[in-house]
Design a protein around this motif. Structure first.
Motif, PDB file in Angstrom:
ATOM      1  N   ALA A 108      -4.116  10.862  -3.212  1.00  0.00           N
ATOM      2  CA  ALA A 108      -5.383  11.243  -3.668  1.00  0.00           C
ATOM      3  C   ALA A 108      -6.594  11.756  -2.817  1.00  0.00           C
ATOM      4  CB  ALA A 108      -5.933  10.026  -4.646  1.00  0.00           C
TER       5      ALA A 108
ATOM      6  N   LEU B  30       3.975   2.027  -1.895  1.00  0.00           N
ATOM      7  CA  LEU B  30       3.403   3.323  -2.953  1.00  0.00           C
ATOM      8  C   LEU B  30       2.018   3.205  -3.380  1.00  0.00           C
ATOM      9  CD1 LEU B  30       6.799   3.578  -4.608  1.00  0.00           C
ATOM     10  CD2 LEU B  30       6.030   5.042  -3.215  1.00  0.00           C
ATOM     11  N   SER B  31       1.511   2.008  -3.534  1.00  0.00           N
ATOM     12  CA  SER B  31       0.271   2.068  -4.063  1.00  0.00           C
ATOM     13  C   SER B  31      -0.587   2.531  -2.739  1.00  0.00           C
ATOM     14  CB  SER B  31      -0.378   0.423  -3.928  1.00  0.00           C
ATOM     15  OG  SER B  31      -1.695   0.490  -4.062  1.00  0.00           O
TER      16      SER B  31
ATOM     17  N   TYR C 199       0.464   4.771  -0.657  1.00  0.00           N
ATOM     18  CA  TYR C 199       0.729   6.249  -0.570  1.00  0.00           C
ATOM     19  C   TYR C 199       0.091   6.974  -1.873  1.00  0.00           C
ATOM     20  CZ  TYR C 199       3.413  10.644  -1.339  1.00  0.00           C
ATOM     21  OH  TYR C 199       3.739  11.939  -1.413  1.00  0.00           O
ATOM     22  N   GLY C 200      -0.131   6.307  -2.807  1.00  0.00           N
ATOM     23  CA  GLY C 200      -0.976   7.032  -3.899  1.00  0.00           C
ATOM     24  C   GLY C 200      -2.438   7.244  -3.428  1.00  0.00           C
ATOM     25  N   ARG C 201      -3.133   6.157  -3.073  1.00  0.00           N
ATOM     26  CA  ARG C 201      -4.164   6.419  -2.234  1.00  0.00           C
ATOM     27  C   ARG C 201      -4.547   7.387  -1.606  1.00  0.00           C
ATOM     28  NH1 ARG C 201      -4.127   0.608  -2.175  1.00  0.00           N
ATOM     29  NH2 ARG C 201      -3.923   0.760   0.074  1.00  0.00           N
TER      30      ARG C 201
END
Length: 113
Positions: A36, A28-29, A31-33
Motif C-alpha cells: 500500500a 502478509l499483514s 506485506y500488505g502495508r
C-alpha cells in the motif's frame, strides 16, 4: 522352498519447513502495508528441508530486497526467525516473529514534508 523377497520400504519424503498460518498472517499483514505504501510489489515463498523463506521483491525480475527466514534448528540458540537484507546481512534475528518483523516496519515510517 522359495525365498520370499520383501518389498523395499518406501522412503519417507523429507520433511519440509514451512510457515504456520499465524506466522504467514503476520508476514502478509506487513506485506500488505508495504504494498500500500508502494515499497514492495511481489513475493515468493520457498519451503526447503532446513529453512522456509519468504522473499520480498520491489520488482519481479530482481533479487529479493529482504528475506524472512524460519530455521527451526536455531530455535534454542539465536532464534528461529531472521530478516536478511539484499546483501546477505542479518538485520534482525529472534525467537518472536512479530519483534523480528519490526525492523522492516521501521522502514515504512518516513518523515512527512
Amino acid at each position: 522352498m522359495n525365498s520370499i523377497t520383501p518389498f523395499p520400504q518406501p522412503r519417507s519424503a523429507p520433511e519440509q519447513v514451512a510457515f504456520h498460518r499465524t506466522e504467514l498472517s503476520e508476514i502478509l499483514s506487513l506485506y500488505g502495508r508495504m504494498v500500500a505504501a508502494g515499497e514492495w510489489r511481489d513475493y515468493g515463498i520457498s519451503t526447503l528441508r532446513d529453512v522456509a523463506v519468504f522473499s520480498v521483491f520491489r520488482r519481479t525480475a530482481e533479487n529479493p530486497l529482504y528475506r524472512i527466514e524460519k530455521r527451526p534448528k536455531l530455535r534454542n540458540r539465536q532464534g528461529q526467525y531472521a530478516v536478511i537484507g539484499m546483501d546477505g546481512q542479518i538485520l534482525k534475528r529472534g525467537h518472536d516473529l512479530k519483534t523480528v518483523l519490526r525492523v522492516l516496519d521501521r522502514k515504512l515510517i518516513r518523515a512527512v514534508e
